[in-house]
Scaffold this active site. Structure first.
Site, PDB file in Angstrom:
ATOM      1  N   ASP A  35       0.810  -1.311   0.037  1.00 43.95           N
ATOM      2  CA  ASP A  35       0.021  -0.240   0.008  1.00 43.95           C
ATOM      3  C   ASP A  35       0.827   1.268   0.033  1.00 43.95           C
ATOM      4  OD1 ASP A  35       1.248  -0.177   2.692  1.00 43.95           O
ATOM      5  OD2 ASP A  35      -0.888  -0.901   3.467  1.00 43.95           O
ATOM      6  N   GLU A  44      -0.820  -8.872  -0.949  1.00 45.78           N
ATOM      7  CA  GLU A  44      -1.277  -8.297   0.286  1.00 45.78           C
ATOM      8  C   GLU A  44      -2.242  -7.460   0.146  1.00 45.78           C
ATOM      9  OE1 GLU A  44       1.576  -7.211   3.668  1.00 45.78           O
ATOM     10  OE2 GLU A  44       0.719  -5.351   2.994  1.00 45.78           O
ATOM     11  N   GLU A  91      -1.864   5.177   3.113  1.00 50.66           N
ATOM     12  CA  GLU A  91      -1.783   3.642   2.967  1.00 50.66           C
ATOM     13  C   GLU A  91      -3.346   3.223   2.740  1.00 50.66           C
ATOM     14  OE1 GLU A  91       0.106   4.928   5.266  1.00 50.66           O
ATOM     15  OE2 GLU A  91       2.209   4.574   4.552  1.00 50.66           O
ATOM     16  N   HIS A 142       7.250   4.893  12.714  1.00 45.81           N
ATOM     17  CA  HIS A 142       7.644   5.772  11.625  1.00 45.81           C
ATOM     18  C   HIS A 142       6.362   6.508  10.919  1.00 45.81           C
ATOM     19  CE1 HIS A 142       6.180   3.223   8.308  1.00 45.81           C
ATOM     20  NE2 HIS A 142       6.614   2.135   8.984  1.00 45.81           N
ATOM     21  N   ARG A 155       3.460   8.038   9.168  1.00 47.68           N
ATOM     22  CA  ARG A 155       3.194   9.547   8.825  1.00 47.68           C
ATOM     23  C   ARG A 155       1.959  10.080   9.565  1.00 47.68           C
ATOM     24  NH1 ARG A 155       4.972  12.097   3.913  1.00 47.68           N
ATOM     25  NH2 ARG A 155       6.450  10.974   3.109  1.00 47.68           N
ATOM     26  N   HIS A 196      14.067   4.757  12.096  1.00 46.29           N
ATOM     27  CA  HIS A 196      13.777   5.092  10.596  1.00 46.29           C
ATOM     28  C   HIS A 196      14.402   6.087   9.913  1.00 46.29           C
ATOM     29  CE1 HIS A 196      11.357   5.596   7.024  1.00 46.29           C
ATOM     30  NE2 HIS A 196      10.834   4.424   7.208  1.00 46.29           N
TER      31      HIS A 196
HETATM   32  C1  UD1 Z   1       6.924   4.715   3.352  1.00 46.38           C
HETATM   33  C2  UD1 Z   1       5.428   4.086   2.991  1.00 46.38           C
HETATM   34  C3  UD1 Z   1       4.961   3.308   4.387  1.00 46.38           C
HETATM   35  C4  UD1 Z   1       5.991   2.364   4.900  1.00 46.38           C
HETATM   36  C5  UD1 Z   1       7.199   3.000   4.985  1.00 46.38           C
HETATM   37  C6  UD1 Z   1       8.203   1.939   5.353  1.00 46.38           C
HETATM   38  C7  UD1 Z   1       4.150   5.417   1.586  1.00 46.38           C
HETATM   39  C8  UD1 Z   1       2.855   6.447   1.449  1.00 46.38           C
HETATM   40  N1  UD1 Z   1       4.663   5.042   2.748  1.00 46.38           N
HETATM   41  O1  UD1 Z   1       6.761   5.753   4.493  1.00 46.38           O
HETATM   42  O2  UD1 Z   1       3.857   2.625   3.906  1.00 46.38           O
HETATM   43  O3  UD1 Z   1       5.369   1.572   6.048  1.00 46.38           O
HETATM   44  O4  UD1 Z   1       7.706   3.700   3.894  1.00 46.38           O
HETATM   45  O5  UD1 Z   1       9.460   2.340   5.972  1.00 46.38           O
HETATM   46  O6  UD1 Z   1       4.509   5.045   0.654  1.00 46.38           O
HETATM   47  N2  UD1 Z   1      14.695   7.957   3.855  1.00 46.38           N
HETATM   48  C9  UD1 Z   1      16.043   7.799   3.712  1.00 46.38           C
HETATM   49  N3  UD1 Z   1      16.467   6.397   3.492  1.00 46.38           N
HETATM   50  C10 UD1 Z   1      15.631   5.394   3.167  1.00 46.38           C
HETATM   51  C11 UD1 Z   1      14.486   5.608   3.340  1.00 46.38           C
HETATM   52  C12 UD1 Z   1      13.813   7.141   3.776  1.00 46.38           C
HETATM   53  O7  UD1 Z   1      16.651   8.682   3.948  1.00 46.38           O
HETATM   54  O8  UD1 Z   1      16.205   4.418   3.003  1.00 46.38           O
HETATM   55  C13 UD1 Z   1      13.990   9.396   4.264  1.00 46.38           C
HETATM   56  C14 UD1 Z   1      14.060  10.387   3.254  1.00 46.38           C
HETATM   57  O9  UD1 Z   1      13.972  11.618   3.668  1.00 46.38           O
HETATM   58  C15 UD1 Z   1      12.382  10.216   2.704  1.00 46.38           C
HETATM   59  C16 UD1 Z   1      11.813   9.748   3.975  1.00 46.38           C
HETATM   60  O10 UD1 Z   1      12.619   8.992   4.651  1.00 46.38           O
HETATM   61  O11 UD1 Z   1      12.029  11.521   1.829  1.00 46.38           O
HETATM   62  C17 UD1 Z   1      10.530   9.339   3.674  1.00 46.38           C
HETATM   63  O12 UD1 Z   1      10.492   8.290   2.964  1.00 46.38           O
HETATM   64  P1  UD1 Z   1       9.074   7.622   2.411  1.00 46.38           P
HETATM   65  O13 UD1 Z   1       9.114   6.690   1.549  1.00 46.38           O
HETATM   66  O14 UD1 Z   1       8.024   9.074   1.746  1.00 46.38           O
HETATM   67  O15 UD1 Z   1       8.211   7.355   3.863  1.00 46.38           O
HETATM   68  P2  UD1 Z   1       6.970   7.149   4.266  1.00 46.38           P
HETATM   69  O16 UD1 Z   1       5.920   7.658   3.339  1.00 46.38           O
HETATM   70  O17 UD1 Z   1       6.631   7.843   5.228  1.00 46.38           O
HETATM   71  N1  UDP Z   2      13.155  -4.148   9.727  1.00 46.76           N
HETATM   72  C1  UDP Z   2      14.313  -4.162   9.229  1.00 46.76           C
HETATM   73  N2  UDP Z   2      15.286  -3.386   9.950  1.00 46.76           N
HETATM   74  C2  UDP Z   2      14.975  -2.753  10.801  1.00 46.76           C
HETATM   75  C3  UDP Z   2      13.523  -2.504  11.062  1.00 46.76           C
HETATM   76  C4  UDP Z   2      12.539  -3.278  10.540  1.00 46.76           C
HETATM   77  O1  UDP Z   2      14.714  -5.137   8.513  1.00 46.76           O
HETATM   78  O2  UDP Z   2      15.822  -2.053  11.724  1.00 46.76           O
HETATM   79  C5  UDP Z   2      12.188  -4.860   8.941  1.00 46.76           C
HETATM   80  C6  UDP Z   2      10.977  -5.596   9.612  1.00 46.76           C
HETATM   81  O3  UDP Z   2      11.366  -6.848   9.995  1.00 46.76           O
HETATM   82  C7  UDP Z   2       9.935  -5.570   8.632  1.00 46.76           C
HETATM   83  C8  UDP Z   2      10.081  -4.129   7.905  1.00 46.76           C
HETATM   84  O4  UDP Z   2      11.382  -4.062   8.263  1.00 46.76           O
HETATM   85  O5  UDP Z   2       9.810  -6.718   7.848  1.00 46.76           O
HETATM   86  C9  UDP Z   2       9.041  -3.221   8.195  1.00 46.76           C
HETATM   87  O6  UDP Z   2       9.375  -2.059   7.474  1.00 46.76           O
HETATM   88  P1  UDP Z   2       8.749  -0.819   7.902  1.00 46.76           P
HETATM   89  O7  UDP Z   2       8.716  -0.637   9.248  1.00 46.76           O
HETATM   90  O8  UDP Z   2       9.853   0.421   7.165  1.00 46.76           O
HETATM   91  O9  UDP Z   2       7.410  -0.821   7.112  1.00 46.76           O
HETATM   92  P2  UDP Z   2       5.995  -1.213   7.375  1.00 46.76           P
HETATM   93  O10 UDP Z   2       6.033  -2.762   7.728  1.00 46.76           O
HETATM   94  O11 UDP Z   2       5.777  -0.787   8.737  1.00 46.76           O
HETATM   95  O12 UDP Z   2       5.311  -0.875   6.003  1.00 46.76           O
END
Ligand code: UD1
Ligand code: UDP
Length: 372
Positions: free
Chosen positions: A99, A121, A135, A211, A213, A244
């Site tokens: 999602d 899923e 989501e 984490h 939003r 995160h």
């Molecule tokens: C997104 C997903 C959420 C998921 C989460 C998993 C959407 C709308 N949301 O969250 O469903 O649970 O990812 O973690 O798609 N960033 C880094 N390095 C990374 C990852 C993120 O620097 O490897 C930072 C960046 O500044 C980025 C910010 O995190 O802009 C947010 O990333 P984003 O994918 O937009 O996160 P969410 O939307 O909160």
């Molecule tokens: N996870 C990981 N390393 C970490 C924290 C989480 O590999 O330090 C894994 C966790 O086991 C799960 C996934 O990342 O499978 C969850 O990702 P996240 O919390 O980013 O997203 P969500 O599941 O909430 O969409």
């Protein structure tokens, strides 16, 4: 060998990668099938950690992530680039997972290019469009254009049918995250030195991730304060919290918990390391989607720090408890669970409703059958 079927996997974040990996590996092992992987890299470092672990080298990498990106920006850029890419690859089916913004972009791009969409899923719902945001909206929209919907549970399958999906398009498979967690739980790995010694003699470990939003700002701060209060009241408790990479999240978490002597804040851990830590812990406190399923598979009670869950099967089975983000409630529920051996055992021994570890095979079987 003649390739008859090309499956295009589109994903972009850490959880999608973890949950897609078993299906990619399954396609790789099937004669006549070819897996093409396109990542948006909505996440960068956290995605790359998973790609490396599962030895996935994407054929296409859009490298979209920007600091503090907005979902609508990611959606717009991914939709245009993925549509072009799908026309170039000309796959038999596009698979998306979950999602996220990438999930929605991938599904819409396949829709606009007249390619069938398979949604892993599918059928999760909270019935609150704003929680989790965005989501819940994403997954409802993806269901509108999905050709095949792979539901992780019978509950999710029933939801899709009730919303009007044709029964033949909904296939109950279990969640591929159970395949993934069972795979990595078998692997041996060294934890970083500090984590290897935890929780320490006579102490108990809580693994925490946060984490979402919709929790940014006051709810996230409240949840962290609740964890702090629980630590103050429970001297034998130690928390490990891999932070995160989102800077908005990191700021709050580091400010509220960073100086607590019983809280260890780390970089995001590799998936094998993280699962090893989960196996060592007593409880999990989290707002994650995937952790609700993994904790159930590993027999670890999870307190869900959100107002809603799209996984009511976990609450019904007793593997997780919906707690919310209110400071006093987070502290009270944590302390209560750690102090009540019967309640703890009931949660730890509750059956895992999210799958049997063979979801990927069932998904790829269904795709072969659909494509003939
Ligand atoms: C997104 C997903 C959420 C998921 C989460 C998993 C959407 C709308 N949301 O969250 O469903 O649970 O990812 O973690 O798609 N960033 C880094 N390095 C990374 C990852 C993120 O620097 O490897 C930072 C960046 O500044 C980025 C910010 O995190 O802009 C947010 O990333 P984003 O994918 O937009 O996160 P969410 O939307 O909160
Ligand atoms: N996870 C990981 N390393 C970490 C924290 C989480 O590999 O330090 C894994 C966790 O086991 C799960 C996934 O990342 O499978 C969850 O990702 P996240 O919390 O980013 O997203 P969500 O599941 O909430 O969409």
């Amino acid at each position: 060998m003649t390739v008859t079927t090309t499956v295009l996997f589109v994903f972009g974040t850490r959880p999608e990668a973890i949950k897609m990996a078993p299906a990619i590996n399954c396609v790789r092992q099937r004669a006549g099938m070819r897996a093409v992987v396109a990542v948006t890299a909505q996440h960068r470092e956290m995605l790359d950690q998973v790609l490396e672990l599962f030895e996935i080298v994407p054929e296409y990498d859009l490298d979209l992530m920007r600091e503090r990106q907005l979902p609508e920006e990611v959606l717009a850029r991914a939709l245009v680039e993925l549509s072009t890419l799908i026309r170039e690859v000309d796959p038999d089916i596009v698979l998306v997972q979950g999602d996220t913004t990438t999930t929605l972009a991938g599904a819409l791009a396949a829709f606009y290019t007249h390619v069938p969409v398979g949604h892993l899923e599918a059928g999760l719902r909270t019935d609150d469009l704003c929680s989790p945001f965005p989501e819940e909206g994403n997954r409802r929209l993806v269901s509108q254009v999905a050709t095949l919907s792979f539901a992780p549970t019978e509950h999710a399958a029933a939801r899709l049918r009730a919303e009007g999906a044709s029964p033949a398009s909904v296939i109950m498979t279990g969640n591929t995250v159970i395949d993934a967690v069972m795979d990595v739980a078998e692997r041996s790995v060294e934890l970083p030195a500090l984590l290897a010694t935890l929780p320490g003699e006579g102490r108990r470990l809580a693994v925490v991730t946060l984490h979402r939003r919709e929790s940014w700002g006051a709810p996230l701060e409240e949840a962290c304060l609740g964890i702090r209060d629980a630590l103050d009241a429970t001297p034998d408790l130690v928390v490990v919290l891999p932070v995160h990479r989102n800077p908005v999240v990191a700021e709050t978490v580091n400010r509220v918990l960073g100086d607590h002597e019983s809280a260890v804040l780390t970089e995001p851990l590799g998936y094998v390391e993280f699962v090893k830590l989960l196996k060592k812990c007593t409880i999990v406190l989290s707002d994650s989607g995937g952790l609700q399923e993994e904790a159930a598979a590993l027999g670890k009670p999870l307190l869900l720090l959100r107002e809603t869950t799209e996984r009511p099967e976990g609450a019904e089975a007793g593997t997780l408890k919906l707690v919310g983000t209110d400071r006093a409630t987070v502290a009270r529920e944590t302390i209560a669970l750690l102090g009540d051996a019967d309640a703890y055992r009931a949660m730890a021994e509750a059956p895992n409703p999210f799958g049997d570890g063979h979801a990927a095979e069932k998904i790829i079987d269904a795709i072969e059958e659909y494509l003939g």
